[in-house]
Design a protein around this motif. Structure first.
Motif, PDB file in Angstrom:
ATOM      1  N   PRO A   5      -3.584  -2.043   5.647  1.00 51.05           N
ATOM      2  CA  PRO A   5      -4.187  -0.723   5.353  1.00 51.05           C
ATOM      3  C   PRO A   5      -3.222   0.449   5.563  1.00 51.05           C
ATOM      4  CG  PRO A   5      -5.618  -2.056   6.765  1.00 51.05           C
ATOM      5  CD  PRO A   5      -4.289  -2.725   6.749  1.00 51.05           C
ATOM      6  N   ARG A   6      -2.119   0.208   6.268  1.00 50.81           N
ATOM      7  CA  ARG A   6      -1.175   1.281   6.582  1.00 50.81           C
ATOM      8  C   ARG A   6       0.025   1.319   5.642  1.00 50.81           C
ATOM      9  NH1 ARG A   6      -0.503   0.381  13.132  1.00 50.81           N
ATOM     10  NH2 ARG A   6      -2.708   0.558  13.721  1.00 50.81           N
ATOM     11  N   LEU A   7       0.165   0.319   4.803  1.00 47.52           N
ATOM     12  CA  LEU A   7       1.358   0.226   3.962  1.00 47.52           C
ATOM     13  C   LEU A   7       1.449   1.376   2.976  1.00 47.52           C
ATOM     14  CD1 LEU A   7       1.378  -3.598   3.119  1.00 47.52           C
ATOM     15  CD2 LEU A   7       3.076  -2.393   4.518  1.00 47.52           C
ATOM     16  N   MET A   8       2.663   1.883   2.827  1.00 49.34           N
ATOM     17  CA  MET A   8       2.950   2.881   1.807  1.00 49.34           C
ATOM     18  C   MET A   8       3.575   2.175   0.609  1.00 49.34           C
ATOM     19  SD  MET A   8       1.963   5.588   3.435  1.00 49.34           S
ATOM     20  CE  MET A   8       2.665   6.979   2.534  1.00 49.34           C
ATOM     21  N   ALA A   9       3.605   2.862  -0.522  1.00 48.80           N
ATOM     22  CA  ALA A   9       4.208   2.271  -1.725  1.00 48.80           C
ATOM     23  C   ALA A   9       5.656   1.872  -1.474  1.00 48.80           C
ATOM     24  CB  ALA A   9       4.125   3.263  -2.879  1.00 48.80           C
ATOM     25  N   ALA A  10       6.369   2.676  -0.686  1.00 50.34           N
ATOM     26  CA  ALA A  10       7.770   2.360  -0.390  1.00 50.34           C
ATOM     27  C   ALA A  10       7.895   1.058   0.392  1.00 50.34           C
ATOM     28  CB  ALA A  10       8.404   3.511   0.391  1.00 50.34           C
ATOM     29  N   ASP A  11       6.932   0.782   1.271  1.00 50.11           N
ATOM     30  CA  ASP A  11       6.961  -0.465   2.039  1.00 50.11           C
ATOM     31  C   ASP A  11       6.801  -1.666   1.115  1.00 50.11           C
ATOM     32  OD1 ASP A  11       7.122   0.843   4.591  1.00 50.11           O
ATOM     33  OD2 ASP A  11       4.970   1.262   4.454  1.00 50.11           O
ATOM     34  N   VAL A  12       5.882  -1.555   0.181  1.00 50.79           N
ATOM     35  CA  VAL A  12       5.644  -2.644  -0.769  1.00 50.79           C
ATOM     36  C   VAL A  12       6.885  -2.880  -1.624  1.00 50.79           C
ATOM     37  CG1 VAL A  12       4.245  -3.435  -2.711  1.00 50.79           C
ATOM     38  CG2 VAL A  12       3.160  -2.243  -0.789  1.00 50.79           C
ATOM     39  N   GLU A  13       7.566  -1.819  -2.001  1.00 54.21           N
ATOM     40  CA  GLU A  13       8.782  -1.962  -2.810  1.00 54.21           C
ATOM     41  C   GLU A  13       9.885  -2.653  -2.020  1.00 54.21           C
ATOM     42  OE1 GLU A  13       9.121  -1.605  -6.079  1.00 54.21           O
ATOM     43  OE2 GLU A  13       6.958  -1.324  -5.881  1.00 54.21           O
ATOM     44  N   ILE A  14       9.967  -2.379  -0.736  1.00 54.64           N
ATOM     45  CA  ILE A  14      10.941  -3.072   0.107  1.00 54.64           C
ATOM     46  C   ILE A  14      10.647  -4.569   0.121  1.00 54.64           C
ATOM     47  CG2 ILE A  14      11.737  -3.393   2.490  1.00 54.64           C
ATOM     48  CD1 ILE A  14      11.290  -0.373   2.891  1.00 54.64           C
ATOM     49  N   MET A  15       9.363  -4.919   0.200  1.00 51.74           N
ATOM     50  CA  MET A  15       8.973  -6.329   0.179  1.00 51.74           C
ATOM     51  C   MET A  15       9.328  -6.977  -1.159  1.00 51.74           C
ATOM     52  SD  MET A  15       5.282  -6.007   2.158  1.00 51.74           S
ATOM     53  CE  MET A  15       4.926  -7.773   2.202  1.00 51.74           C
ATOM     54  N   ARG A  16       9.072  -6.269  -2.245  1.00 47.99           N
ATOM     55  CA  ARG A  16       9.398  -6.812  -3.578  1.00 47.99           C
ATOM     56  C   ARG A  16      10.903  -7.061  -3.710  1.00 47.99           C
ATOM     57  NH1 ARG A  16       4.971  -6.614  -6.805  1.00 47.99           N
ATOM     58  NH2 ARG A  16       3.516  -4.852  -6.563  1.00 47.99           N
ATOM     59  N   ALA A  17      11.689  -6.082  -3.298  1.00 48.11           N
ATOM     60  CA  ALA A  17      13.145  -6.214  -3.406  1.00 48.11           C
ATOM     61  C   ALA A  17      13.644  -7.373  -2.545  1.00 48.11           C
ATOM     62  CB  ALA A  17      13.820  -4.912  -2.995  1.00 48.11           C
ATOM     63  N   ALA A  18      13.058  -7.538  -1.362  1.00 45.19           N
ATOM     64  CA  ALA A  18      13.461  -8.641  -0.491  1.00 45.19           C
ATOM     65  C   ALA A  18      13.114  -9.981  -1.117  1.00 45.19           C
ATOM     66  CB  ALA A  18      12.785  -8.496   0.874  1.00 45.19           C
ATOM     67  N   ASN A  19      11.944 -10.058  -1.777  1.00 44.75           N
ATOM     68  CA  ASN A  19      11.560 -11.319  -2.404  1.00 44.75           C
ATOM     69  C   ASN A  19      12.447 -11.650  -3.597  1.00 44.75           C
ATOM     70  OD1 ASN A  19       9.911 -13.642  -2.464  1.00 44.75           O
ATOM     71  ND2 ASN A  19       8.704 -12.790  -4.129  1.00 44.75           N
ATOM     72  N   GLU A  20      12.886 -10.630  -4.307  1.00 49.06           N
ATOM     73  CA  GLU A  20      13.822 -10.867  -5.416  1.00 49.06           C
ATOM     74  C   GLU A  20      15.130 -11.442  -4.884  1.00 49.06           C
ATOM     75  OE1 GLU A  20      14.211  -7.185  -7.472  1.00 49.06           O
ATOM     76  OE2 GLU A  20      12.145  -7.214  -8.248  1.00 49.06           O
ATOM     77  N   CYS A  38      -0.992  -7.171  -0.665  1.00 47.82           N
ATOM     78  CA  CYS A  38      -0.642  -5.983   0.118  1.00 47.82           C
ATOM     79  C   CYS A  38      -0.715  -4.731  -0.747  1.00 47.82           C
ATOM     80  CB  CYS A  38       0.760  -6.134   0.701  1.00 47.82           C
ATOM     81  SG  CYS A  38       0.894  -7.348   2.038  1.00 47.82           S
ATOM     82  N   ALA A  39      -0.180  -4.814  -1.967  1.00 50.64           N
ATOM     83  CA  ALA A  39      -0.176  -3.659  -2.861  1.00 50.64           C
ATOM     84  C   ALA A  39      -1.586  -3.221  -3.208  1.00 50.64           C
ATOM     85  CB  ALA A  39       0.602  -3.996  -4.132  1.00 50.64           C
ATOM     86  N   ALA A  40      -2.493  -4.193  -3.302  1.00 48.30           N
ATOM     87  CA  ALA A  40      -3.887  -3.890  -3.653  1.00 48.30           C
ATOM     88  C   ALA A  40      -4.718  -3.511  -2.432  1.00 48.30           C
ATOM     89  CB  ALA A  40      -4.509  -5.092  -4.354  1.00 48.30           C
ATOM     90  N   GLY A  41      -4.125  -3.587  -1.256  1.00 50.75           N
ATOM     91  CA  GLY A  41      -4.868  -3.277  -0.035  1.00 50.75           C
ATOM     92  C   GLY A  41      -5.904  -4.319   0.328  1.00 50.75           C
ATOM     93  N   GLU A  42      -5.718  -5.544  -0.163  1.00 46.24           N
ATOM     94  CA  GLU A  42      -6.676  -6.632   0.078  1.00 46.24           C
ATOM     95  C   GLU A  42      -6.301  -7.371   1.366  1.00 46.24           C
ATOM     96  OE1 GLU A  42      -6.498  -8.921  -3.477  1.00 46.24           O
ATOM     97  OE2 GLU A  42      -7.523  -7.392  -4.692  1.00 46.24           O
ATOM     98  N   VAL A  43      -6.864  -6.911   2.454  1.00 47.82           N
ATOM     99  CA  VAL A  43      -6.475  -7.407   3.767  1.00 47.82           C
ATOM    100  C   VAL A  43      -6.744  -8.899   3.911  1.00 47.82           C
ATOM    101  CG1 VAL A  43      -6.906  -7.218   6.244  1.00 47.82           C
ATOM    102  CG2 VAL A  43      -6.831  -5.153   4.840  1.00 47.82           C
ATOM    103  N   ASP A  44      -7.958  -9.332   3.599  1.00 45.51           N
ATOM    104  CA  ASP A  44      -8.308 -10.736   3.795  1.00 45.51           C
ATOM    105  C   ASP A  44      -7.445 -11.655   2.934  1.00 45.51           C
ATOM    106  OD1 ASP A  44     -10.220 -10.061   5.645  1.00 45.51           O
ATOM    107  OD2 ASP A  44     -11.897 -10.136   4.224  1.00 45.51           O
TER     108      ASP A  44
END
Length: 215
Positions: free
Chosen positions: A102-117, A189-195
């Protein structure tokens, strides 16, 4: 010259600990190898005192075993120990994921995407160090955003036990964790779907626990 200050004893201890831990995890110091504080102190350019302190910490964390007045050596990779570590680390990651999403910002999600790439590319090219580093970067986003220092410390303590096995399996032609599982985690995470994010996190760590079925 005011900017040049003596290096603290604590920093020297941490440097020794990190260097020896990383060498053990990477297999540069193999399971069963006897380690000597004088030898490693010389290699690291340190005195023996911080190396001894590092040894004590690594014994406590299960990467070294010591018999007083006899030897200190690298522990074998034991399936039960890896499964236990994976269960604990997995539980901590589920906890931080629930808090962090619930606390993630768009920049955090992008960091995760780049790391997965980077992770997927490194797996494809067989670069285990890069793959595991990218994996850490991806999951560390959730640990950091959660703000749970106890969980972070637990993850840092027990992850090296798991990494040793991951590196071995990677060398045997395995692919570490699935970039596809990471992608599902990132989308949740990007969709805010915690469960959903927690469920994928649990699946990732079950996969690692299954990796330990080698006895």
């Amino acid at each position: 010259m005011e900017a040049i200050r003596p290096v603290s004893r604590t920093l020297l201890r941490d440097r020794a600990y990190e260097a020896i831990r990383d060498a053990i995890v990477a297999g540069e110091i193999e399971p069963g190898a006897v380690v000597r504080d004088a030898d490693l102190a010389e290699r690291l350019g340190l005195s023996r005192a911080p190396v001894r302190e590092a040894f004590s910490r690594l014994v406590d964390e299960g990467l070294l075993e010591s018999k007083p007045q006899s030897y200190t050596r690298v522990t074998p990779v034991v399936a039960a120990d890896v499964r236990d570590a994976a269960a604990v680390v997995g539980a901590m990651h589920e906890l931080v994921t629930r808090v962090a999403v619930p606390r993630l910002m768009a920049a955090d999600v992008e960091i995760m995407r780049a790391a997965n790439e980077r992770f997927a590319a490194a797996v494809t090219t067989g670069e285990v160090d890069l793959a595991l580093r990218a994996d850490d970067e991806l999951h560390d986003v959730l640990v950091r955003v959660s703000g749970n220092r106890a969980a972070a410390a637990t993850v840092a303590r027990y992850t090296p036990l798991i990494r040793r096995l991951e590196r071995r399996r990677f060398g045997e032609g395995g692919t570490c964790r699935s970039a596809g599982l990471h992608e599902r985690l990132i989308e949740a995470c990007a969709a805010g779907e915690v469960d959903a994010a927690v469920r994928v996190t649990a699946e990732i760590w079950r996969t690692l626990a299954d990796l330990a079925d080698f006895d």
